[in-house]
Structures are given as C-alpha cells and as structure tokens.
Design a protein around this motif. Structure first.
Motif, PDB file in Angstrom:
ATOM      1  N   GLU A  42      30.563  37.733  39.938  1.00 56.32           N
ATOM      2  CA  GLU A  42      29.770  38.047  39.071  1.00 56.32           C
ATOM      3  C   GLU A  42      30.968  39.517  38.552  1.00 56.32           C
ATOM      4  O   GLU A  42      31.262  39.334  37.287  1.00 56.32           O
ATOM      5  N   THR A  43      31.970  39.555  39.134  1.00 56.88           N
ATOM      6  CA  THR A  43      33.102  40.193  38.735  1.00 56.88           C
ATOM      7  C   THR A  43      33.737  38.873  38.014  1.00 56.88           C
ATOM      8  O   THR A  43      34.599  39.750  36.866  1.00 56.88           O
ATOM      9  N   HIS A  46      32.338  39.385  34.658  1.00 57.74           N
ATOM     10  CA  HIS A  46      32.150  40.914  33.165  1.00 57.74           C
ATOM     11  C   HIS A  46      33.348  40.212  33.175  1.00 57.74           C
ATOM     12  O   HIS A  46      33.983  41.142  31.777  1.00 57.74           O
ATOM     13  N   CYS A 102      23.519  37.254  43.131  1.00 58.68           N
ATOM     14  CA  CYS A 102      23.717  38.547  42.621  1.00 58.68           C
ATOM     15  C   CYS A 102      24.544  38.518  41.735  1.00 58.68           C
ATOM     16  O   CYS A 102      24.543  39.277  40.283  1.00 58.68           O
ATOM     17  N   THR A 103      24.838  36.778  40.629  1.00 58.46           N
ATOM     18  CA  THR A 103      24.993  36.229  39.192  1.00 58.46           C
ATOM     19  C   THR A 103      23.321  36.277  38.920  1.00 58.46           C
ATOM     20  O   THR A 103      22.536  36.268  37.865  1.00 58.46           O
TER      21      THR A 103
END
Lengths: 83, 381
Positions: free
Chosen positions: B300-301, B304, B319-320
């Motif tokens: 995720e990080t 982004h 989580c993505t």
C-alpha cells in the motif's frame, strides 16, 4: 545453538517478516527462532522470505495463530532479486 | 515532489488491466451512442439498425477468436463470459460429474466455484502437466479451466499440451484469455475461449466462443446471447470492443516486441535493487506484464509513493486488493507477497509516451523504494 522467540501476533504483514529479518541478521547459522504470527499473509510470507534467504522453516497451526520454526541458514543474507 | 510541479509532467498509467480505451475505439463508441443505442431486439428501424451493428461487431470479435459469429456470445465482462462458459458446460456434463480441474494460479472466481480441484504450479507459476493428466483422468470431471497466461505474473501455460491431455481424457477445456487476448498469439482452439475486450484497449466486454459440438446448458431460445445472458449487450460497447480488437490485431507483432523489451527493462531495474524478488517467467510470459516484490515494505505504501510520483501501478499485496488476503497467485508460487508491484503496460496507441514512461519509472524506482524503506525504518536490513 542459540534459541530465540518472536511473538508477532497482532502484527500485519510485512511487520512479522521485518521483525524476523532484524532478529536473524545478527544470528549465526544454525540458530533457531520460534515465531508466532496470526496475520493470514504471514502464512505465505514467512516461508517465502525464508526460502529467499536460505533459512529453513517449518510451520504448525496452533488455534488462532501459526507457530514457525526458523533455522538460520548459511546462505548469503543479501539477495539482489531473481525469483 | 519536483516532478509534480513540472509543466511537462504527465501521469504514467502502468496498470492497463483495465486501462484507458484505444482512441479509435473511443471514437467508435461515441459515434455508436447515436447510431446504435437501441435494443437490438426491437422491430423498429432504430432497433434493426442496432441489430445490424451488433452483427458486424460480433463477426469481428468472432474472427478474433478463430470462431464463427454464431459460436460467439457477448457478456458484460470477461469474468461473466468465463463463468457463463464454466457453468454452462458443467451443467451440460452433470451426469458425468461436477469437478472443475484448474490450477492454483487461475482466477479467484474460478477457484471460488464449488468442486474445484486445483493442480499445483512451479515457482514460475507453470502448471504441473503430470498432475494435470492424473486429475483429468479421475472420475466425475466436468471440465478443465485454464488461463492461457497468468494475468498477475505473466507466465504462460502449456495450453497445447493441456489440450491434448484433456482431449485424451474426454474432458472439455475452457481457456481463459483474460490478459492474453490480442497481446499474445492465440493458443490452439480448445472447446471454449473466454476473453475480455479490455485486454486490447476496448471497453470491458466479455466474449465467449464455444466450439460446435461442445455441449452447453442454455436457457430457452428466446433468452439473449444464445440462452446465456438475461439481456443483450449495449451495442456501442460491442462496436467499440470490435474496433479495439481490429486496431490491436493490426499492431500486435510490433507491440509484442516493443512491450516485451520494456518489460525486460523493468524486470532488470527491479532485480538490480537490494532485496527485490522479481516474479514469474523471464522468457515464457505475456509481453506486457511484470511483477516484483520489494522486501520489508508494504504494498500500500509503495503504491502510494509511486502514485505521488506520477505512476499508476497495481499490487498483489494484502490491503491493496479487494480482500485482506494477499494475491493467491503470489502465495501459490511461494513468492514474497508484501511490497508487491504489478505492471500491465497499455498499448502504444493508448499511451504514446509509453517508452518514456517506462524510462522514468526505472529511473525513479530506486529512490521510491529507498524513500519508503527509510520511512518504515527498514533501509538498513
């Protein structure tokens, strides 16, 4: 050989692998690490990381979490890609 | 971020699954909104015109699957086409059995079906042919479903061998062309193909081509799309899909070489970084797909961070995606699932600056990775 414990229950991936990598970095080959984790992603990730780094791993499900037994390997720790 | 302030800055879409529409397909779509808006079942002039346009689109799409127009049905998406084929063939074979033989890296929607027997794969995601032959020879197998190439990691499957194995076992084979239609040569024709026009820069539109003689359970004759859909497709979508296919087919060989070289560069740039695992076959793969996992960061990080720098990429990390579970494909091949980045290159018609975008991506990647690792305190691991 030395024996170590890592309780990563409640941590989401990649935190269990990061903690395991920190711990394993300073340990001599043959050291044993027992890791407890309950994140579903860790079930794929901890064994995958161990294969990549030349550590051996076995795993047992214990109720809500999984217990991993990692034996630190001899292989070079720094990998630079390649599946 | 300096790049964002640059007036020449442009977004680089490196996630074309689905991606923006081919400009010619877009033009066709807009024109078809005027000419082909009507329900093709209506008897008035507008309806008959829509029906004629739909026939044209169907002929083009059928030819793209080496099929005749009457063998082809259209569905809202490739996933719908795949499920329509899977369930229709399985129901027609219910006296034999209900088991679906597939692989552990096929689409989640296949693996979620009841009675699935998933064959294992090697570390590149290639299926085990010996195991496949064994499973196909078991009793109660309704059909075999295989993706021609994996849409997440790009690895191709030995479809010709699988087709021979399924024919020997008397089991129909449904080949999922989700990511490969128009991007890779068609494998030998199986009992059924399922494809999606978004793989060729069209709008999402599912196409199912069933070989004559393959039995499929269908609804009564008055049901649209030969008894497989509750409604006919929206005709402008079918026309845009046909136009996208026509454009991509004309460019395919040039595109194949160009995208393959760009993917080689991305794989090399990722492999040059410390603690990055490049995933999938380096050679026997889709020309436009690359995946790698960056150790000690979360997907995720990283997504982004790349987004902030102007790059749209996908990820198979937990989580993505649509679930909290990581990609079942990465898990099945034993790859690291965190810090995952997945690139699906758009066609050059959709992204004229594609080569520069890839250059910039390869230049920016090392810094993006060290920035995220520094944020997470994992840069010295």
């Amino acid at each position: 050989m030395s024996s170590h414990h890592l309780d990563a229950r409640g941590q989401k991936c990649p935190l269990p692998v990061i903690a395991l990598a920190r711990l394993a970095a300073d340990l001599p080959a043959g050291s044993r690490i027992e890791v407890l984790a309950d994140d579903p992603a860790a079930r794929a990730d901890i064994p995958a990381w161990c294969r990549l780094k030349g550590h051996t791993v076995s795993q047992t499900d214990v109720g809500e979490h999984t217990a991993y037994l990692v034996v630190v390997g001899q292989a070079p720790r720094k990998s630079t890609g390649g599946a | 971020m300096a790049a964002v302030a640059d007036p020449d800055f442009q977004r680089a879409v490196l996630d074309a699954a689905p991606g923006p529409m081919h400009p010619a397909a877009r033009e066709t779509f807009l024109a078809a909104l005027d000419a082909g808006w009507a329900d093709p079942r209506r008897l008035h002039s507008e309806g008959r015109r829509a029906a004629a346009l739909l026939d044209t689109a169907r002929s083009v799409l059928a030819a793209g699957l080496d099929a005749r127009p009457d063998e082809v049905t259209l569905h809202p998406t490739g996933s719908h086409a795949l499920l329509a084929g899977l369930r229709g063939i399985r129901q027609a074979r219910r006296r034999v059995g209900a088991t679906i033989v597939t692989t552990a890296v096929d689409q989640a929607l296949v693996l979620r079906e009841p009675d699935v027997d998933a064959v294992g794969v090697d570390s590149e995601g290639r299926l085990d042919l010996v195991a496949l032959r064994e499973r196909l020879a078991a009793p109660h197998v309704a059909l075999c479903v295989l993706a021609a190439a994996n849409q997440e990691i790009g690895t191709r499957q030995p479809i010709a061998d699988a087709l021979a194995a399924s024919a020997a076992a008397g089991v129909p084979l449904l080949v999922d062309l989700a990511a490969s239609w128009g991007r890779s040569p068609l494998p030998p024709r199986p009992d059924a193909y399922a494809a999606d026009a978004s793989s060729v820069g069209g709008p999402p539109l599912g196409v199912l081509a069933v070989r004559p003689g393959t039995r499929v359970k269908r609804q009564p004759v008055s049901t649209p799309e030969r008894g497989l859909e509750p409604a006919p497709p929206f005709v402008p979508l079918a026309l845009a899909a046909a136009e996208a296919w026509r454009q991509q087919e004309a460019d395919r060989e040039v595109e194949d070489r160009a995208t393959s070289a760009l993917i080689d560069r991305i794989r090399a740039a990722a492999a040059a970084l410390p603690d990055v695992q490049v995933v999938g076959s380096a050679t026997d793969r889709l020309p436009h797909v690359a995946t790698f996992s960056v150790l000690y960061v979360d997907g995720e990080t990283l997504v982004h961070e790349l987004d902030r720098r102007g790059f749209a990429v996908a990820s198979g990390s937990a989580c993505t995606a649509d679930t909290l579970e990581p990609s079942h494909v990465l898990a099945a091949i034993g790859a690291v699932t965190h810090g995952n980045v997945r690139i699906t290159l758009p066609t050059s018609a959709v992204a004229p600056h594609r080569a520069q975008d890839v250059d910039r991506f390869c230049t920016v990647l090392p810094d993006a990775v060290s920035t995220v690792r520094a944020q997470l305190g994992t840069d010295r691991l």
